[in-house]
Motif scaffolding. Structure first.
Motif, PDB file in Angstrom:
ATOM      1  N   TYR A  56       0.920  -1.228  -0.082  1.00  0.00           N
ATOM      2  CA  TYR A  56      -0.195   0.083   0.129  1.00  0.00           C
ATOM      3  C   TYR A  56       0.943   1.121   0.026  1.00  0.00           C
ATOM      4  O   TYR A  56       1.928   1.174   0.675  1.00  0.00           O
ATOM      5  N   PRO A  57       0.279   2.252  -0.702  1.00  0.00           N
ATOM      6  CA  PRO A  57       1.309   3.542  -0.822  1.00  0.00           C
ATOM      7  C   PRO A  57       1.328   4.300   0.267  1.00  0.00           C
ATOM      8  O   PRO A  57       0.367   4.418   1.209  1.00  0.00           O
ATOM      9  N   THR A  58       2.293   5.215   0.485  1.00  0.00           N
ATOM     10  CA  THR A  58       2.303   6.095   1.449  1.00  0.00           C
ATOM     11  C   THR A  58       2.109   7.324   1.051  1.00  0.00           C
ATOM     12  O   THR A  58       2.258   8.598   1.810  1.00  0.00           O
ATOM     13  N   SER A  59       2.117   7.767  -0.277  1.00  0.00           N
ATOM     14  CA  SER A  59       1.738   8.973  -1.033  1.00  0.00           C
ATOM     15  C   SER A  59       0.683   8.630  -2.189  1.00  0.00           C
ATOM     16  O   SER A  59       0.625   7.716  -2.693  1.00  0.00           O
ATOM     17  N   TRP A  60       0.046   9.794  -2.584  1.00  0.00           N
ATOM     18  CA  TRP A  60      -0.949   9.661  -3.594  1.00  0.00           C
ATOM     19  C   TRP A  60      -0.344   9.372  -5.164  1.00  0.00           C
ATOM     20  O   TRP A  60      -0.885   8.544  -5.857  1.00  0.00           O
ATOM     21  N   LYS A  61       1.198   9.703  -5.213  1.00  0.00           N
ATOM     22  CA  LYS A  61       1.856   9.327  -6.428  1.00  0.00           C
ATOM     23  C   LYS A  61       1.955   7.936  -6.539  1.00  0.00           C
ATOM     24  O   LYS A  61       1.996   7.504  -7.960  1.00  0.00           O
ATOM     25  N   ASP A  62       1.826   7.350  -5.565  1.00  0.00           N
ATOM     26  CA  ASP A  62       1.998   5.820  -5.726  1.00  0.00           C
ATOM     27  C   ASP A  62       0.784   4.995  -5.729  1.00  0.00           C
ATOM     28  O   ASP A  62       0.759   3.748  -5.943  1.00  0.00           O
ATOM     29  N   VAL A  63      -0.218   5.558  -5.472  1.00  0.00           N
ATOM     30  CA  VAL A  63      -1.605   4.956  -5.780  1.00  0.00           C
ATOM     31  C   VAL A  63      -1.802   4.588  -7.580  1.00  0.00           C
ATOM     32  O   VAL A  63      -1.796   5.281  -8.138  1.00  0.00           O
ATOM     33  N   PRO A  64      -2.366   3.379  -7.431  1.00  0.00           N
ATOM     34  CA  PRO A  64      -2.645   3.090  -8.823  1.00  0.00           C
ATOM     35  C   PRO A  64      -3.704   3.740  -9.565  1.00  0.00           C
ATOM     36  O   PRO A  64      -4.698   4.139  -8.751  1.00  0.00           O
ATOM     37  N   ILE A  65      -3.924   3.890 -10.621  1.00  0.00           N
ATOM     38  CA  ILE A  65      -5.056   4.646 -11.242  1.00  0.00           C
ATOM     39  C   ILE A  65      -6.315   4.311 -11.086  1.00  0.00           C
ATOM     40  O   ILE A  65      -7.142   4.811 -10.913  1.00  0.00           O
TER      41      ILE A  65
END
Length: 72
Positions: free
Chosen positions: A9-18
């Motif tokens: 799971y990401p720690t920032s929005w840039k790492d969240v999948p589309i």
């Protein structure tokens, strides 16, 4: 990135999948998956029903739900 069981799971929005699924959204929001599904049924959170695969949510729709500036 955080790792739990089988997922990262990401720690920032840039790492969240589309596109993300309900369990992923529930972890991001700190909600039970049933609450996320209730928000989808109520129209509070926009999602797509992929027959046989469950609900998916676009990253931009999730950001709008949270009142954040949409980023890709």
């Amino acid at each position: 990135m955080k790792t739990t069981s089988k997922r990262t799971y990401p720690t920032s929005w840039k790492d969240v999948p589309i596109v993300v699924d309900v369990p992923y959204v529930s972890i991001l929001l700190g909600l039970h998956p049933n609450t996320v599904k209730k928000y989808i049924r109520q129209g509070r959170l926009k999602a797509m029903n992929n027959v046989g695969k469950g609900w998916t949510v676009n990253k931009s729709d999730l950001q709008m739900f949270l009142g954040l500036e949409v980023t890709m």
